[in-house]
Enzyme design. Structure first.
Site, PDB file in Angstrom:
ATOM      1  N   LYS A  67      24.272  25.184 -67.914  1.00 31.07           N
ATOM      2  CA  LYS A  67      22.964  25.621 -67.390  1.00 31.07           C
ATOM      3  C   LYS A  67      22.326  26.648 -68.305  1.00 31.07           C
ATOM      4  CE  LYS A  67      22.816  23.572 -63.152  1.00 31.07           C
ATOM      5  NZ  LYS A  67      22.224  23.356 -61.888  1.00 31.07           N
ATOM      6  N   LYS A 113      26.888  13.647 -66.222  1.00 29.37           N
ATOM      7  CA  LYS A 113      26.757  13.333 -64.789  1.00 29.37           C
ATOM      8  C   LYS A 113      25.296  13.147 -64.383  1.00 29.37           C
ATOM      9  CE  LYS A 113      26.259  17.650 -62.322  1.00 29.37           C
ATOM     10  NZ  LYS A 113      26.345  18.293 -61.062  1.00 29.37           N
ATOM     11  N   LYS A 159      20.375  15.976 -60.117  1.00 27.46           N
ATOM     12  CA  LYS A 159      19.104  15.874 -59.399  1.00 27.46           C
ATOM     13  C   LYS A 159      17.982  16.660 -60.052  1.00 27.46           C
ATOM     14  CE  LYS A 159      20.849  18.755 -55.709  1.00 27.46           C
ATOM     15  NZ  LYS A 159      20.803  20.075 -56.357  1.00 27.46           N
TER      16      LYS A 159
HETATM   17  P1  ATP Z   1      21.316  20.227 -60.183  1.00 27.80           P
HETATM   18  O1  ATP Z   1      21.002  19.153 -61.161  1.00 27.80           O
HETATM   19  O2  ATP Z   1      20.120  20.706 -59.396  1.00 27.80           O
HETATM   20  O3  ATP Z   1      22.166  21.326 -60.708  1.00 27.80           O
HETATM   21  P2  ATP Z   1      23.344  18.554 -58.921  1.00 27.80           P
HETATM   22  O4  ATP Z   1      22.855  17.154 -58.829  1.00 27.80           O
HETATM   23  O5  ATP Z   1      24.436  18.856 -59.872  1.00 27.80           O
HETATM   24  O6  ATP Z   1      22.150  19.565 -59.031  1.00 27.80           O
HETATM   25  P3  ATP Z   1      24.421  20.212 -56.822  1.00 27.80           P
HETATM   26  O7  ATP Z   1      23.540  20.843 -55.810  1.00 27.80           O
HETATM   27  O8  ATP Z   1      24.906  21.079 -57.949  1.00 27.80           O
HETATM   28  O9  ATP Z   1      23.776  18.915 -57.445  1.00 27.80           O
HETATM   29  O10 ATP Z   1      25.660  19.547 -56.111  1.00 27.80           O
HETATM   30  C1  ATP Z   1      25.688  19.110 -54.780  1.00 27.80           C
HETATM   31  C2  ATP Z   1      26.945  18.308 -54.525  1.00 27.80           C
HETATM   32  O11 ATP Z   1      26.820  17.018 -55.131  1.00 27.80           O
HETATM   33  C3  ATP Z   1      28.222  18.916 -55.080  1.00 27.80           C
HETATM   34  O12 ATP Z   1      29.278  18.674 -54.171  1.00 27.80           O
HETATM   35  C4  ATP Z   1      28.438  18.165 -56.351  1.00 27.80           C
HETATM   36  O13 ATP Z   1      29.801  18.122 -56.718  1.00 27.80           O
HETATM   37  C5  ATP Z   1      27.940  16.772 -55.973  1.00 27.80           C
HETATM   38  N1  ATP Z   1      27.449  16.046 -57.137  1.00 27.80           N
HETATM   39  C6  ATP Z   1      26.413  16.418 -57.939  1.00 27.80           C
HETATM   40  N2  ATP Z   1      26.216  15.512 -58.904  1.00 27.80           N
HETATM   41  C7  ATP Z   1      27.171  14.548 -58.718  1.00 27.80           C
HETATM   42  C8  ATP Z   1      27.487  13.343 -59.405  1.00 27.80           C
HETATM   43  N3  ATP Z   1      26.801  12.952 -60.452  1.00 27.80           N
HETATM   44  N4  ATP Z   1      28.505  12.588 -58.947  1.00 27.80           N
HETATM   45  C9  ATP Z   1      29.208  12.967 -57.856  1.00 27.80           C
HETATM   46  N5  ATP Z   1      28.968  14.109 -57.179  1.00 27.80           N
HETATM   47  C10 ATP Z   1      27.960  14.888 -57.584  1.00 27.80           C
END
Ligand code: ATP
Ligand code: LTN
Length: 338
Positions: A116, A202, A205
């Site tokens: 980040k 990964k 969002k």
């Molecule tokens: P951002 O991009 O805003 O940092 P993010 O998509 O990584 O967000 P988080 O809010 O950090 O989402 O994570 C929410 C939940 O979703 C956590 O339990 C995280 O482990 C899970 N998660 C996020 N991305 C993935 C992915 N690509 N595959 C599986 N689980 C995920």
């Protein structure tokens, strides 16, 4: 009557970007059955979200959107405590205490911080660095036994455990620990859904490249188009080999997690068929999986009074447990009771 207290499950998602299939398969989907065995607390972690800049009006709308999506995915507010992190003061208060028991060196090793801070090079604020301590506070405040998250959060869970054990060694006894040491609960498939355009990173969002992610609210034609254009490879065989064939392996994980068939069964089913038929099957499975979620979402999204009521109720229920933990922590530290 069985009056033994049930163990606690707690998890959270940042209200940033738009919820993806990764968030659903890695986290939310696995939360759904847990209320039968655990007291379940699911948050929108708005305090975490402001570690990167947010537009205030968009943040507020997104919290309502995410709450409606939690419910649309099947989280019933009468069986699960749904709330916003900033509504329960104990999160920030316990985070401060835990800051004093966490080392700078430990936080500098966190890979999410490194990722980040690379992405937000113009705003590497102290909150971004301190993010895992607030997450530890979220978890320890509720005496959480299990924390269902995707694989990317494993390192943060390990830090939480280390801090809890350190604090217990200082202020607790083996019979009366101050904190319950939590366990991560990571699903066997779907724990790390990768990007469609870059399957080596990964699906996320907050990604700027919208074709890289499948969003829970994407209409069926967009989902199909994104999957058809997903990066694969040249050898045209449907085989699970993440290092060698990251794109195809990711689509196999998605199909297995949405359709319920094992990866081995899918490899056998698609043997000798090209990527065209395979991608159509993936698209169909994702569209079918999201159809009821989207329908339910549109039914509840506009009832803001009801969404507010759910959050108020959730915050009251969450605060009961959070306040008890905070009192215990302040007491062992030697603070005068309030
Ligand atoms: P951002 O991009 O805003 O940092 P993010 O998509 O990584 O967000 P988080 O809010 O950090 O989402 O994570 C929410 C939940 O979703 C956590 O339990 C995280 O482990 C899970 N998660 C996020 N991305 C993935 C992915 N690509 N595959 C599986 N689980 C995920
Ligand atoms: N850091 C998590 C979100 C999060 C969380 C939590 C998850 C904040 N607090 C407590 C589980 C338990 C993430 O997914 N980025």
């Amino acid at each position: 009557m069985n009056s033994a207290p049930r163990p606690v499950v707690l998890s959270g998602i940042q209200p940033s970007g738009h919820l993806t299939l990764g968030n659903y398969l890695g986290a939310i989907k696995n939360w759904l059955p847990l209320y039968r065995e655990y007291d379940c607390y699911y948050m929108l972690v708005d305090l975490h979200a402001i570690t990167v800049r947010q537009d205030p009006a968009a943040l507020r709308e997104r919290c309502y959107e995410f709450l409606a999506l939690y419910i649309a995915c099947g989280l019933d507010p009468s069986n699960n405590v749904l709330f916003v992190q900033s509504h329960v003061g104990g999160h920030a208060r316990l985070a401060w205490v835990l800051n004093c028991y966490t080392q700078m060196g430990e936080l500098s090793r966190m890979t999410q911080f490194k990722d980040k801070s690379q992405k937000n090079a113009d705003n590497i604020n102290a909150g971004l660095f301190d993010y895992p301590v607030l997450m530890a506070a979220d978890i320890l405040l509720y005496d959480s036994a299990q924390v269902p998250v995707g694989d990317d959060q494993k390192q943060h869970l390990e830090l939480t455990r280390d801090v809890a054990i350190r604090f217990n060694n200082l202020y607790g006894t083996p019979e009366r620990p101050v904190f319950r040491v939590p366990e991560p609960m990571i699903p066997p498939v779907g724990a790390r859904i990768m990007g469609l355009q870059d399957p080596t990173a990964k699906m996320s969002k907050s990604d700027d490249a919208v074709t890289n992610a499948l969003y829970l609210l994407d209409p069926p034609d967009i989902i199909t188009r994104k999957i058809k254009r997903a990066v694969t490879d040249m050898d045209n065989t449907v085989r699970y080999a993440p290092a060698e064939k990251p794109g195809v392996s990711n689509l196999l994980s998605i199909l297995s997690a949405t359709g319920g068939e094992s990866i081995a069964a899918l490899e056998a089913r698609f043997a000798g068929q090209g990527y065209g038929a395979f991608k159509s099957a993936v698209a169909e499975a994702v569209v079918e999986c999201l159809k009821p979620v989207q329908a339910r979402y549109h039914e509840i999204r506009e009832d803001r009074d009801e969404l507010r009521r759910i959050l108020r109720d959730g915050a009251v229920r969450a605060a009961v447990r959070a306040d008890a933990t905070l009192r215990r922590v302040h007491d062992v530290l030697g603070f005068i009771p309030e």
